[in-house]
Write an enzyme that holds these catalytic residues in place. Structure first.
Site, PDB file in Angstrom:
ATOM      1  N   ASP A 191       0.714  -1.099   0.233  1.00 14.70           N
ATOM      2  CA  ASP A 191       0.127   0.001  -0.191  1.00 14.70           C
ATOM      3  C   ASP A 191       0.900   1.306  -0.126  1.00 14.70           C
ATOM      4  O   ASP A 191       0.531   2.220  -0.605  1.00 14.70           O
ATOM      5  CB  ASP A 191      -1.180  -0.033   0.987  1.00 14.70           C
ATOM      6  CG  ASP A 191      -2.191  -0.803   1.031  1.00 14.70           C
ATOM      7  OD1 ASP A 191      -2.435  -1.284  -0.010  1.00 14.70           O
ATOM      8  OD2 ASP A 191      -2.897  -1.006   1.907  1.00 14.70           O
ATOM      9  N   GLY A 192       1.999   1.321   0.855  1.00 10.11           N
ATOM     10  CA  GLY A 192       2.744   2.310   0.679  1.00 10.11           C
ATOM     11  C   GLY A 192       3.384   2.657  -0.839  1.00 10.11           C
ATOM     12  O   GLY A 192       3.444   3.929  -1.011  1.00 10.11           O
TER      13      GLY A 192
ATOM     14  N   ASP B  86      -1.490  15.487  22.000  1.00 11.61           N
ATOM     15  CA  ASP B  86      -0.372  15.198  21.318  1.00 11.61           C
ATOM     16  C   ASP B  86      -0.440  15.691  19.596  1.00 11.61           C
ATOM     17  O   ASP B  86       0.591  15.933  19.090  1.00 11.61           O
ATOM     18  CB  ASP B  86      -0.024  13.598  21.206  1.00 11.61           C
ATOM     19  CG  ASP B  86       0.575  12.949  22.399  1.00 11.61           C
ATOM     20  OD1 ASP B  86       0.918  13.819  23.586  1.00 11.61           O
ATOM     21  OD2 ASP B  86       1.052  11.987  22.548  1.00 11.61           O
TER      22      ASP B  86
ATOM     23  N   GLU C 206      -4.542   9.875   5.006  1.00 12.26           N
ATOM     24  CA  GLU C 206      -4.806  10.749   6.337  1.00 12.26           C
ATOM     25  C   GLU C 206      -3.543  11.959   6.193  1.00 12.26           C
ATOM     26  O   GLU C 206      -2.527  11.899   5.721  1.00 12.26           O
ATOM     27  CB  GLU C 206      -4.801  10.044   7.557  1.00 12.26           C
ATOM     28  CG  GLU C 206      -3.253   9.574   8.176  1.00 12.26           C
ATOM     29  CD  GLU C 206      -2.874   8.265   7.555  1.00 12.26           C
ATOM     30  OE1 GLU C 206      -1.534   8.139   7.081  1.00 12.26           O
ATOM     31  OE2 GLU C 206      -3.378   7.324   7.619  1.00 12.26           O
TER      32      GLU C 206
END
Length: 265
Positions: A45-46, A150, A123
């Protein structure tokens, strides 16, 4: 038809990419790295994320298909043993195109310099480069809350199974045009308060973050990581553009979810 192939770069992926290239050239296809009609990703997927960002400026003309040389992923439904079948399908079968929503990110600066604009397939995240992120959150132009923690993760439906899921976000079917906002370790006590729940925003609803002045921000867009200074605001919404995937056979989203997270290996 014009095509190009992007490989993960390991030995097995490069070998498969070379084989597919030879087959497609034999079928009369044209290798074109600049203006391909089809981009074939060989890896994981990367690798397909890299391919998407390589051709983000021609999404209306380019469609993607993925071959996984690792485990089955969310963006690829072809295995190395099926390469010949895929090549024949590309050469002989009129393919269907499935469109997935994308996330638009616009960063504006205090000094008025030119805004930065990005598209994310999975994202985008924002954190403080130094410590706790403090930012106002506006939704549809109205103040919603002041976030302290964070960071925040804003995901697409297809990206909802990635970092968003690890943060406790919902899994959203890619047919739904929406974005999701998930918190990273928010600070909640008697003084500071956030909604403490993932938010799903439909198309045409915009989320704007207005961080504390002088804060250096670490911003990611899919696999890209950047540090931005003097940020006035970051705007997120469902993009007008969509990513297109070539489909020669059914590839049910919920089956992928089950195979990835529920089914025995």
């Amino acid at each position: 038809m014009k095509f190009t192939i992007m490989s993960k770069g390991d030995q097995s992926s490069d070998a498969l990419a070379s084989t597919m290239k030879e087959y497609l050239l034999d079928f009369g296809f044209i290798m074109d790295e600049q203006e391909p009609d089809i981009v074939i990703s060989v890896g994981g997927d990367g690798t397909l994320l890299y391919a998407f960002h390589r051709y983000y400026n021609r999404l209306d003309e380019t469609a993607f298909v993925g071959v996984h040389t690792g485990h089955l992923g969310f963006y690829a439904d072809w295995l190395p043993t099926e390469v010949e079948k895929l090549v024949i399908a590309i050469a002989k079968t009129p393919f269907q195109v499935v469109e997935y929503p994308l996330l638009e990110v616009i960063i504006r600066y205090v000094n008025g310099s030119k805004e930065s604009q990005y598209l994310a397939m999975n994202e985008a995240t924002v954190k403080s480069a130094e410590g706790t992120l403090v930012t106002e959150v506006e939704i549809r132009g109205e103040y919603f809350e002041t976030f302290r923690g964070d960071g925040l993760c804003i995901s697409t439906p297809s990206g909802s199974t990635a970092y968003n899921k690890a943060l406790g976000g919902a899994i959203i079917h890619p047919s739904i045009e929406a974005i999701q906002i998930a918190e990273m370790a928010s600070i909640n006590n008697r003084v500071f308060r956030t909604v403490g729940s993932p938010l799903v925003l439909p198309k045409h609803h915009t989320c704007v973050l207005k961080p504390t002045a002088g804060m250096n921000l670490q911003i990611t867009v899919d696999h890209l990581t950047m540090v931005h200074q003097d940020v006035k605001s970051i705007q997120y919404r469902v993009a007008n553009e969509k990513v297109r995937f070539v489909r020669f056979r059914p590839f049910p989203f919920w089956k992928r979810v089950r195979d990835s997270f529920v089914a025995d290996k």
